[in-house]
Design an enzyme around this catalytic site. Structure first.
Site, short mmCIF file in Angstrom:
data_model
loop_
_atom_site.label_atom_id
_atom_site.label_comp_id
_atom_site.label_asym_id
_atom_site.label_seq_id
_atom_site.Cartn_x
_atom_site.Cartn_y
_atom_site.Cartn_z
N ARG A 115 0.82 -1.21 0.00
CA ARG A 115 0.00 0.00 0.00
C ARG A 115 0.86 1.27 0.00
O ARG A 115 0.94 1.99 -0.99
CB ARG A 115 -0.93 -0.02 1.23
CG ARG A 115 -2.04 1.02 1.18
CD ARG A 115 -1.62 2.41 1.58
NE ARG A 115 -1.16 2.46 2.98
CZ ARG A 115 -0.62 3.54 3.53
NH1 ARG A 115 -0.46 4.64 2.81
NH2 ARG A 115 -0.21 3.52 4.79
N HIS A 146 6.19 4.61 12.54
CA HIS A 146 6.19 4.49 11.08
C HIS A 146 7.19 5.53 10.56
O HIS A 146 6.88 6.72 10.49
CB HIS A 146 4.78 4.78 10.57
CG HIS A 146 4.61 4.70 9.10
ND1 HIS A 146 3.83 3.74 8.48
CD2 HIS A 146 5.10 5.46 8.08
CE1 HIS A 146 3.84 3.91 7.18
NE2 HIS A 146 4.61 4.96 6.90
N HIS A 197 10.09 7.09 7.85
CA HIS A 197 10.64 7.18 6.50
C HIS A 197 12.12 7.51 6.61
O HIS A 197 12.56 8.16 7.57
CB HIS A 197 9.92 8.26 5.69
CG HIS A 197 8.54 7.85 5.24
ND1 HIS A 197 8.12 7.91 3.94
CD2 HIS A 197 7.50 7.32 5.94
CE1 HIS A 197 6.88 7.44 3.84
NE2 HIS A 197 6.48 7.10 5.05
N CYS A 224 4.82 9.25 0.38
CA CYS A 224 3.47 9.83 0.39
C CYS A 224 3.33 10.78 -0.80
O CYS A 224 4.14 11.69 -0.95
CB CYS A 224 3.23 10.60 1.70
SG CYS A 224 1.66 11.50 1.72
N ASN A 243 10.30 4.68 2.50
CA ASN A 243 9.91 4.10 3.79
C ASN A 243 11.10 3.35 4.37
O ASN A 243 11.97 2.86 3.64
CB ASN A 243 8.77 3.10 3.59
CG ASN A 243 7.43 3.77 3.42
OD1 ASN A 243 6.80 4.13 4.39
ND2 ASN A 243 7.00 3.94 2.18
#
Length: 302
Positions: A15, A207, A209, A240, A249
């Site tokens: 995703r 999360h 990056h 993003c 990421n």
């Protein structure tokens, strides 16, 4: 440094990774990628996003992908959901759980979903209520919690206020996103210490990056604070589309390698994971950012 015995890894490559790809990826290749990841020992894979296809064209085939993957027992398959319409699509596609998302700053929220923070909370509350009624587990992403590409450093108290509202909706976990890789270990530690005054840290994931090469350092700060769930993307895919400079990421390969080297269990077979990353590298026809993947492929070429 106190280390946990085990860490949970949430794979977001299908995703968060593929949503930013300019080269179209065939539905069959996405399905093959997810099926490959299902065989690695990962317990949680975010397979796609049920946003309006006009917003994220690379994931327009969300229902087709979710319907075609082979579900492996023990693996939770989730989809990103923006609103009630997306929630209905996710349920029709048979998702085990859903993930909601919003931003910690007004400007990123406006550019990402064309809503204020307050408006976003209202929409998410509607979806969370529907999911609760259906018995569907809900996770939430809160983006740009350390730094915003439009507003700079983010006030931790603003993050705390939004986190509490998300938890009050019934989400089981809030993933704190360093969406553009602006965070540093001192910030990570400080925010987690502030949050832990009111909420157990097992309600949070991190999360990161790796836009500025700080992702693994930030993981160390999170581990030291007591967080045991981390999101990552196979091969380091992604970014993003509404966050300039967000590419990269944290690579699942790099994360799992360093955790295993430190004696922390993940349940993931690193060699099988590398096969998945290498496969997607071939599909995309470009080198992926994962440092461990690069080193292994270089070693195999010698």
């Amino acid at each position: 440094m106190a280390l946990p015995k085990r860490v949970n890894v949430v794979e977001v490559g299908p995703r968060d990774g593929l949503q930013n790809e300019k080269t179209p990826v065939a539905t069959a290749d996405k399905v093959r990628f997810i099926d490959c990841l299902s065989e690695t020992g990962l317990g949680h894979i975010e397979v796609t996003s049920f946003v309006n296809p006009a917003w994220i064209p690379p994931l327009a085939d969300a229902v087709e992908v979710a319907s075609a993957i082979k579900r492996k027992p023990g693996v939770t398959y989730t989809g990103l959901v923006p609103n009630l319409k997306g929630y209905q699509r996710a349920m029709e596609a048979g998702m085990d759980a859903i993930a909601l998302f919003m931003s910690a700053t007004e400007t990123h929220s406006a550019k990402n979903i064309n809503k204020s923070v307050s408006e976003a909370l209202g929409v998410l509350a509607e979806v969370a209520s529907a999911a609760r009624a259906d018995g569907v587990a809900v996770r939430a992403y809160l983006s740009v919690v350390f730094g915003c590409p439009y507003e700079g450093k983010v006030d931790p108290e603003a993050v705390v206020r939004i986190v509490h509202q998300l938890l009050e909706m019934g989400v089981y976990q809030v993933s704190l996103g360093d969406t553009t890789g602006m965070g540093n270990p001192v910030q990570v530690r400080a925010l987690l210490e502030r949050l832990s005054r009111d909420v157990s840290l097992d309600r949070f994931a991190l999360h990161f990056h790796d836009t500025r090469g700080t992702a693994l350092a930030n993981v160390m700060a999170g581990l030291d604070a007591g967080v045991t769930t981390f999101d990552a993307s196979a091969g380091g895919l992604g970014g993003c589309p509404y966050a300039p400079g967000a590419s990269g990421n944290l690579a699942t390969d790099d994360l799992v390698y360093v955790l295993h080297e430190m004696g922390i269990e993940t349940g993931i077979d690193l060699e099988k994971l590398l096969d998945c990353s290498a496969m997607m590298q071939r599909v995309l026809g470009k080198e992926l950012p994962s440092r461990y993947l690069k080193s292994r492929l270089a070693a195999c070429a010698v």
